[in-house]
Design a protein around this motif. Structure first.
Motif, PDB file in Angstrom:
ATOM      1  N   ARG A 103      36.716  35.779  39.206  1.00 46.65           N
ATOM      2  CA  ARG A 103      35.821  34.668  39.537  1.00 46.65           C
ATOM      3  C   ARG A 103      35.829  34.384  41.032  1.00 46.65           C
ATOM      4  O   ARG A 103      34.782  34.084  41.626  1.00 46.65           O
ATOM      5  N   ARG A 104      37.006  34.471  41.629  1.00 45.52           N
ATOM      6  CA  ARG A 104      37.096  34.252  43.075  1.00 45.52           C
ATOM      7  C   ARG A 104      36.311  35.319  43.832  1.00 45.52           C
ATOM      8  O   ARG A 104      35.674  35.042  44.855  1.00 45.52           O
ATOM      9  N   THR A 105      36.351  36.555  43.324  1.00 49.37           N
ATOM     10  CA  THR A 105      35.603  37.648  43.949  1.00 49.37           C
ATOM     11  C   THR A 105      34.107  37.398  43.866  1.00 49.37           C
ATOM     12  O   THR A 105      33.362  37.638  44.828  1.00 49.37           O
ATOM     13  N   ARG A 106      33.644  36.906  42.717  1.00 49.05           N
ATOM     14  CA  ARG A 106      32.223  36.578  42.581  1.00 49.05           C
ATOM     15  C   ARG A 106      31.805  35.532  43.613  1.00 49.05           C
ATOM     16  O   ARG A 106      30.725  35.617  44.212  1.00 49.05           O
ATOM     17  N   TYR A 107      32.656  34.534  43.819  1.00 50.56           N
ATOM     18  CA  TYR A 107      32.352  33.497  44.805  1.00 50.56           C
ATOM     19  C   TYR A 107      32.227  34.112  46.203  1.00 50.56           C
ATOM     20  O   TYR A 107      31.294  33.803  46.951  1.00 50.56           O
ATOM     21  N   LEU A 108      33.165  34.996  46.554  1.00 52.31           N
ATOM     22  CA  LEU A 108      33.154  35.588  47.887  1.00 52.31           C
ATOM     23  C   LEU A 108      31.962  36.520  48.080  1.00 52.31           C
ATOM     24  O   LEU A 108      31.416  36.611  49.175  1.00 52.31           O
ATOM     25  N   VAL A 109      31.565  37.209  47.006  1.00 48.22           N
ATOM     26  CA  VAL A 109      30.362  38.041  47.087  1.00 48.22           C
ATOM     27  C   VAL A 109      29.154  37.162  47.390  1.00 48.22           C
ATOM     28  O   VAL A 109      28.303  37.504  48.217  1.00 48.22           O
ATOM     29  N   GLY A 110      29.078  36.018  46.731  1.00 48.85           N
ATOM     30  CA  GLY A 110      27.987  35.076  47.005  1.00 48.85           C
ATOM     31  C   GLY A 110      28.026  34.556  48.430  1.00 48.85           C
ATOM     32  O   GLY A 110      26.983  34.392  49.081  1.00 48.85           O
ATOM     33  N   LEU A 111      29.244  34.315  48.946  1.00 48.52           N
ATOM     34  CA  LEU A 111      29.391  33.846  50.325  1.00 48.52           C
ATOM     35  C   LEU A 111      28.905  34.902  51.306  1.00 48.52           C
ATOM     36  O   LEU A 111      28.184  34.590  52.269  1.00 48.52           O
ATOM     37  N   VAL A 112      29.276  36.152  51.067  1.00 48.31           N
ATOM     38  CA  VAL A 112      28.824  37.246  51.932  1.00 48.31           C
ATOM     39  C   VAL A 112      27.300  37.357  51.890  1.00 48.31           C
ATOM     40  O   VAL A 112      26.642  37.543  52.921  1.00 48.31           O
ATOM     41  N   GLN A 113      26.731  37.215  50.697  1.00 46.60           N
ATOM     42  CA  GLN A 113      25.275  37.268  50.568  1.00 46.60           C
ATOM     43  C   GLN A 113      24.617  36.154  51.370  1.00 46.60           C
ATOM     44  O   GLN A 113      23.623  36.381  52.075  1.00 46.60           O
ATOM     45  N   ASP A 114      25.156  34.942  51.266  1.00 49.57           N
ATOM     46  CA  ASP A 114      24.595  33.818  52.014  1.00 49.57           C
ATOM     47  C   ASP A 114      24.632  34.085  53.514  1.00 49.57           C
ATOM     48  O   ASP A 114      23.652  33.856  54.233  1.00 49.57           O
ATOM     49  N   LEU A 115      25.782  34.557  54.002  1.00 51.89           N
ATOM     50  CA  LEU A 115      25.949  34.789  55.431  1.00 51.89           C
ATOM     51  C   LEU A 115      25.056  35.921  55.923  1.00 51.89           C
ATOM     52  O   LEU A 115      24.598  35.916  57.062  1.00 51.89           O
ATOM     53  N   SER A 116      24.811  36.902  55.063  1.00 49.34           N
ATOM     54  CA  SER A 116      24.065  38.092  55.470  1.00 49.34           C
ATOM     55  C   SER A 116      22.560  37.928  55.309  1.00 49.34           C
ATOM     56  O   SER A 116      21.785  38.439  56.127  1.00 49.34           O
ATOM     57  N   LEU A 117      22.135  37.237  54.243  1.00 52.78           N
ATOM     58  CA  LEU A 117      20.728  37.270  53.868  1.00 52.78           C
ATOM     59  C   LEU A 117      20.003  35.933  54.006  1.00 52.78           C
ATOM     60  O   LEU A 117      18.780  35.905  53.963  1.00 52.78           O
ATOM     61  N   ARG A 118      20.724  34.835  54.119  1.00 48.70           N
ATOM     62  CA  ARG A 118      20.074  33.525  54.223  1.00 48.70           C
ATOM     63  C   ARG A 118      20.085  33.024  55.668  1.00 48.70           C
ATOM     64  O   ARG A 118      21.037  33.272  56.401  1.00 48.70           O
ATOM     65  N   SER A 119      19.058  32.291  56.030  1.00 45.12           N
ATOM     66  CA  SER A 119      19.018  31.678  57.351  1.00 45.12           C
ATOM     67  C   SER A 119      20.004  30.523  57.406  1.00 45.12           C
ATOM     68  O   SER A 119      20.452  30.016  56.370  1.00 45.12           O
ATOM     69  N   VAL A 120      20.319  30.083  58.623  1.00 45.94           N
ATOM     70  CA  VAL A 120      21.218  28.935  58.772  1.00 45.94           C
ATOM     71  C   VAL A 120      20.608  27.696  58.129  1.00 45.94           C
ATOM     72  O   VAL A 120      21.302  26.921  57.469  1.00 45.94           O
TER      73      VAL A 120
END
Length: 231
Positions: free
Chosen positions: A140-157
């Motif tokens: 579950r923690r890994t899923r959260y971090l994958v989502g965090l990486v996605q946010d940082l990489s693909l979403r605007s500030v």
């Protein structure tokens, strides 16, 4: 350093049972885990442990809030997560035996319970159900971090900021953020710098989505803020 440690103090069995990945385990297993835990108190602002140091063990929060973060060579902070009552953290180094992957800081006065890696190993060997519960927690923690990486990489500030404001507002009974984060804190949470956060806040305000009022951010249009969070 913690304000105090007290291994003899009675262990909060009910609190350990409320940890999400432990709630379905038998009382015997949870009791065994609580019996090897030591209680520690930290004042607000205290560094609990730092990244790259030898593994500090598995921690569970009784009271307070803990920030887990990393720092760049230039000293810029990236907040990875905030943890509160009933959460555990530092699972990775407790399980793989490596150094702490991040630093942990008490955002408020905090009471924590620590389980040493050696004790966790013994219990996991004795109780396979506990070992599987820990595996599910890491997943579950890994899923959260994958989502965090996605946010940082693909979403605007601006998109990440909108999501942060929505998350903060969920803890309030109104559409006002109960404690206005500083732009520095927002930048740390969003993986950017204060100036960029300032521009994004002004853009949301100019669009009539939020407004600043008495040291609070008030959400004027939840639906439009949710749309910004999805961009």
């Amino acid at each position: 350093m913690p304000l105090s440690t007290d291994p003899t103090r009675s262990k909060p069995i009910a609190l350990w049972q409320d940890v999400p990945y432990l709630e379905n385990l038998s009382l015997e297993i949870v009791q065994a885990l609580a019996d090897v835990a030591t209680r520690r108190q930290y004042a607000m602002g205290t560094v609990i442990f730092t990244e790259s140091e030898p593994g500090a063990g598995l921690f569970m929060i009784e009271t307070g809030t803990v920030k887990v973060c990393r720092y760049s060579k230039e000293g810029r902070e990236q907040t990875l997560n905030l943890f509160a009552r009933g959460d555990t953290f530092n699972d990775v180094s407790a399980l793989d035996g490596g150094p702490n992957p991040a630093s942990a800081i008490a955002l408020t006065d905090a009471v924590l319970w620590r389980v040493a890696r050696t004790d966790l190993q013994l219990l996991a060997r004795r109780y396979p159900e506990l070992a599987w519960a820990l595996i599910e927690s890491i997943a579950r923690r890994t899923r959260y971090l994958v989502g965090l990486v996605q946010d940082l990489s693909l979403r605007s500030v601006k998109s990440r900021l909108a999501k942060l404001l929505l998350d903060q507002a969920q803890n309030s009974e109104s559409d006002a953020i109960p404690r206005m984060l500083t732009q520095e804190e927002m930048a740390s949470r969003l993986g950017t710098v204060r100036e960029v956060v300032g521009r994004a806040l002004r853009a949301l305000s100019a669009a009539g989505i939020i407004q600043f009022e008495r040291h609070q951010i008030v959400i004027l249009d939840v639906a439009r803020l949710a749309e910004e969070a999805e961009l």
